[in-house]
Design a protein around this motif. Sequence first.
Motif, PDB file in Angstrom:
ATOM      1  N   VAL A 146     -11.076  -2.709   4.620  1.00  0.00           N
ATOM      2  CA  VAL A 146     -11.960  -2.887   3.463  1.00  0.00           C
ATOM      3  C   VAL A 146     -13.394  -2.491   3.821  1.00  0.00           C
ATOM      4  O   VAL A 146     -14.089  -1.820   3.044  1.00  0.00           O
TER       5      VAL A 146
ATOM      6  N   PHE B  31      -9.055   2.162  -0.816  1.00  0.00           N
ATOM      7  CA  PHE B  31      -8.949   1.138  -1.852  1.00  0.00           C
ATOM      8  C   PHE B  31      -7.558   1.148  -2.502  1.00  0.00           C
ATOM      9  O   PHE B  31      -7.008   0.092  -2.831  1.00  0.00           O
TER      10      PHE B  31
ATOM     11  N   THR C 115     -10.151  -6.659  -2.084  1.00  0.00           N
ATOM     12  CA  THR C 115     -11.344  -5.844  -1.813  1.00  0.00           C
ATOM     13  C   THR C 115     -12.619  -6.536  -2.309  1.00  0.00           C
ATOM     14  O   THR C 115     -13.679  -5.907  -2.356  1.00  0.00           O
TER      15      THR C 115
END
Length: 324
Positions: free
Chosen positions: A185, A53, A63
């Motif tokens: 992601v 992330f 994201t």
Amino acid sequence: MEKSKNTTLIVLAFFSIYVIWGSTYLLNKIAVSELPPFMLAAIRFISAGSLIFVLCKIMGISTKISKRQLLNTTLAGFLFLSFGNGVVVWALRFVDSGFAALQISAQPLVVLLLMRILQNKKIQPMSIVGVVLGIIGIYLLVGQKEIVSQENAVWGMIMIFLCMLSWAYCSLFVAKADLPANYFVNTGYQMFLGGVILLLGSLLFGEQWSMPGDWSPKVQGAMLLLIVFGSIVAFTSFNYLLKSVSPEKVATSTYVNPIIALVLGWYFLEEQITLQSMIAAGILLTGVYFINTKKKMLLFSRFQNKGASALDTESNGKPQGFKE
């Protein structure tokens, strides 16, 4: 140019799930010798997911995901990582890393059977030959030593088998599920959510947690490698391949992983590799070839309609080795 780029990515991704994942058996065995299994896995996956992330933020990758995708990544994180990996780490306390890798080598067979049962896919001769060769190779490897050599080894083997079923089913689920389009992601969410579930499991089982500074250098190194390469690199490659090639091809990594695990065990732990091990390795890799190859076997080609090949990947995208 685009086709060449995709081919290169696929080759690199297969290298990751073949070689890097093959090394994780040794790394997990080293780490679980000092750390509780669910704590170990929770730290690994939460750290890896968080790093992903952060990298997405740096690279400007969004994201944001839908509620449906959140649900699907949570389920995938549980089946792949919380149960499928965390319980394997637990089982490594009772069976050695080489045997665990060998047992999981049966996964391609499970994938083929699940595709037959759940998707009504007919198993084709080339895939059958590959699976049979794989089973023979596994038998030769396992037959060299006593399977049940220590207390709770049977329970360890049973749980590894259940983990194998979890991975096989989730491989089919992920191939068709609505997941984040970006593989980075997608991996981040599965890692982080799977790690959170493992964290809850660790607390539920009352595991004793410790700080990284209290770990030995070898465990610190093993954990670092598991997070960066075993998790971020290899699992991203795995998710990419599930969307790029058929699930039973991805499952062939479980044929190669034991070979890598055996070699690393020989190099780092001074485990002996016998002539029978080398013969079994050759048979296993031949099985990988038969499952992956798009070439028809002359023996079976006589039974195919002229101008058609039921053994090749079909133009409508159905997995190689199957047809309706």
